[in-house]
Design an enzyme around this catalytic site. Structure first.
Site, PDB file in Angstrom:
ATOM      1  N   TYR A   1      -5.227  -1.991  -3.491  1.00  0.00           N
ATOM      2  CA  TYR A   1      -6.409  -2.792  -3.155  1.00  0.00           C
ATOM      3  C   TYR A   1      -7.685  -2.219  -3.780  1.00  0.00           C
ATOM      4  O   TYR A   1      -8.762  -2.325  -3.212  1.00  0.00           O
ATOM      5  CB  TYR A   1      -6.544  -2.945  -1.633  1.00  0.00           C
TER       6      TYR A   1
ATOM      7  N   CYS B   1     -26.650  -2.976  -7.693  1.00  0.00           N
ATOM      8  CA  CYS B   1     -27.952  -3.253  -7.096  1.00  0.00           C
ATOM      9  C   CYS B   1     -27.805  -3.630  -5.631  1.00  0.00           C
ATOM     10  O   CYS B   1     -28.206  -4.729  -5.221  1.00  0.00           O
ATOM     11  CB  CYS B   1     -28.645  -4.350  -7.881  1.00  0.00           C
TER      12      CYS B   1
ATOM     13  N   ARG C   1       0.806  -1.218   0.000  1.00  0.00           N
ATOM     14  CA  ARG C   1       0.000   0.000   0.000  1.00  0.00           C
ATOM     15  C   ARG C   1       0.845   1.277   0.000  1.00  0.00           C
ATOM     16  O   ARG C   1       0.527   2.243  -0.702  1.00  0.00           O
ATOM     17  CB  ARG C   1      -0.889  -0.010   1.247  1.00  0.00           C
TER      18      ARG C   1
HETATM   19  C1  PLP Z   1      -0.572  -7.863   2.192  1.00  0.00           C
HETATM   20  C2  PLP Z   1       0.792  -8.241   2.595  1.00  0.00           C
HETATM   21  C3  PLP Z   1       1.822  -7.302   2.539  1.00  0.00           C
HETATM   22  C4  PLP Z   1       1.600  -5.866   2.128  1.00  0.00           C
HETATM   23  O1  PLP Z   1       0.780  -5.185   3.008  1.00  0.00           O
HETATM   24  P1  PLP Z   1       0.583  -3.600   2.822  1.00  0.00           P
HETATM   25  O2  PLP Z   1      -0.320  -3.236   3.925  1.00  0.00           O
HETATM   26  O3  PLP Z   1      -0.028  -3.397   1.486  1.00  0.00           O
HETATM   27  O4  PLP Z   1       1.938  -2.991   2.939  1.00  0.00           O
HETATM   28  C5  PLP Z   1       3.091  -7.712   2.886  1.00  0.00           C
HETATM   29  N1  PLP Z   1       3.339  -8.988   3.268  1.00  0.00           N
HETATM   30  C6  PLP Z   1       2.368  -9.916   3.327  1.00  0.00           C
HETATM   31  C7  PLP Z   1       2.704 -11.293   3.737  1.00  0.00           C
HETATM   32  C8  PLP Z   1       1.071  -9.579   3.006  1.00  0.00           C
HETATM   33  O5  PLP Z   1       0.114 -10.497   3.081  1.00  0.00           O
END
Ligand code: PLP
Length: 437
Positions: free
Chosen positions: A393, A364, A296
């Site tokens: 996301y 809907c 993210r």
């Molecule tokens: C989703 C995930 C991330 C990334 O998470 P962010 O919040 O997008 O930084 C990193 N490592 C693992 C194992 C994840 O499942």
């Protein structure tokens, strides 16, 4: 983090329009249609570079791994590779796409709490560097499969450190009650380490812990570092083996609302690296290689979504609904996590904000609301409504509910816009159909 919710190149141009990467968003909406994801290339590259810079230069060996599930596309994988980051995938599909993009398998890490035999075989066949093993069943299955490939596969073990960071419960992943990983309670994780060390086709390199997502306050990471480093010391005491890798996961939060105050990439790096060094000294351990997996924090603020306002319904004394041409098919986060978004009218950026409205999608479902109580200039049909910080996301969770084609994604830079994911067509929607007669 940038100081605004918008991408770093965003500004309001002379036409009173939102401009990103030198491209007028109203023109983008016209040229490519809506809903449209707009991603700022300079923002993406700058976030990659900030992570690399924050985690390099010190005495600790490090690796920054982009968590591709936040936003994956062939072009994105290529950009990430150009910037020198490694890549996390969490499914066979993500792995396949990453390899199609030319991403070197030797820099790909494979996650998932229920990797299928086919997914594990693909990872083994292509030579993924680390498979992050999540369960006993996977340990035994992978050992067997690696044997059949005549391989010794490097692995990390995913540990749940028993921490609940301050974030939405659906994105907490490090607590005791979690489907992910081996718990530290009752010696489960230690037993898993011993088992992994005993399996002849697996090479245990270290420990992985990912405590959750959209985390603002860094003390949860400091705590996770202490717990995992103590665990490495315990592993050394009990088995004589010094594990050389600590993967601290991702989860650094971003600004969705103007008032949000996430920690910076640099603060995150200093808490992780400082903590690992301090704990290593305290415990008399060598400093392990440190890995982080931001998703993210790299893509979130780089993206915005453009919609067209189609209908406006005023319910006197209750509320005004403005409906846009997308919704839960391109952004599930408001429905999944009660996520909140800033919204602007991209065609009237500086107009006085006078109206509090509810921005609804076209699906809907009553729950198909993108933003509750957005403050906007009095909206009109045809306005280009923008929601901010939709880079992570968003597209990856897009779906075809109501047979809505998924939007296009354009990458903007220096006044030019390129489609990196094309808009789905109605023909795409029936491509997999097999008629009865
Ligand atoms: C989703 C995930 C991330 C990334 O998470 P962010 O919040 O997008 O930084 C990193 N490592 C693992 C194992 C994840 O499942």
């Amino acid at each position: 983090m940038s100081h605004t919710v918008l991408p770093i190149t965003a500004k309001v141009n002379g036409k009173n329009h939102l401009e990103i990467g030198g491209c007028d968003c109203v023109d983008l909406a016209k040229e490519f249609g809506t809903p449209l994801f707009v991603m700022d290339e300079e923002h993406l590259r700058s976030q990659c570079r900030r992570f690399i810079r924050a985690f390099s230069g010190g005495p600790v060996r490090t690796e920054v791994i982009y968590a591709s599930k936040a936003f994956i596309s062939v072009a994105m994988c290529q950009l990430v590779n150009e910037e020198g980051l490694s890549l996390d995938v969490s499914s066979g599909g993500e792995l396949y796409l990453a390899l199609e993009s030319g991403f070197p398998a030797a820099k790909v890490f494979m996650h998932g709490n229920n990797k299928t035999p086919d997914e594990l075989k693909l990872a083994l066949e292509k030579g993924v560097v680390h498979i992050v093993v999540d369960s006993y069943d996977e340990l035994f299955l992978l050992n067997k499969l690696a044997g059949s490939f005549g391989k010794r596969q490097k692995i990390l073990l995913r540990i749940t450190p028993g921490i609940k960071p301050d974030t939405h419960s659906y994105v907490q992943t490090g607590q005791v009650d979690s489907k992910f990983g081996f718990g530290l309670q009752d010696g489960i994780a230690l037993e898993a380490v011993k088992t992994a060390l005993s399996l002849s086709n697996l090479e245990l390199d270290g420990i992985h812990a990912h405590i959750g997502s959209q985390i603002f306050v860094l003390h949860s990471y400091a705590k996770a570092v202490e717990i995992i480093m103590s665990f490495l010391a315990q592993v050394k005491d009990e088995t004589g083996v010094t594990l050389g890798v600590f993967n601290a996961g991702g989860g650094l939060g971003i600004k969705y609302k103007v008032a949000d105050e996430p920690s910076t990439i640099e603060e995150f790096a200093s808490v992780i690296l400082g903590g690992v060094e301090r704990e290593a000294t305290r415990l008399g351990l060598p400093v392990p290689k440190v890995m982080v997996e931001p998703g993210r924090a790299i893509v979130g603020n780089a993206g915005v979504t453009l919609y067209t306002v189609g209908t406006i319904k005023e319910i006197p004394g209750v509320r005004t609904y403005i409906s846009v041409d997308g919704g839960m098919s391109d952004n599930m986060r408001p429905m999944l996590y009660d996520a909140v978004y800033e919204a602007y009218l991209a065609n009237r950026m500086r107009d006085k904000k006078t109206d509090i409205v509810t921005i609804a999608g076209k699906h809907c479902e009553t729950g198909d609301v993108l933003v509750k109580d957005a403050l906007l200039p009095a909206p009109a049909v045809g306005d280009v409504l923008t929601t901010l910080a939709t880079g992570a996301y968003g597209y990856v969770m897009a779906n075809n509910y109501n047979k809505q084609p998924r939007p296009a994604v354009v990458l903007v830079e220096d006044g030019s816009a390129r489609v990196i994911i094309a808009r789905e067509s109605y023909e795409d929607l029936v491509r997999l159909e097999r008629p009865l007669r």
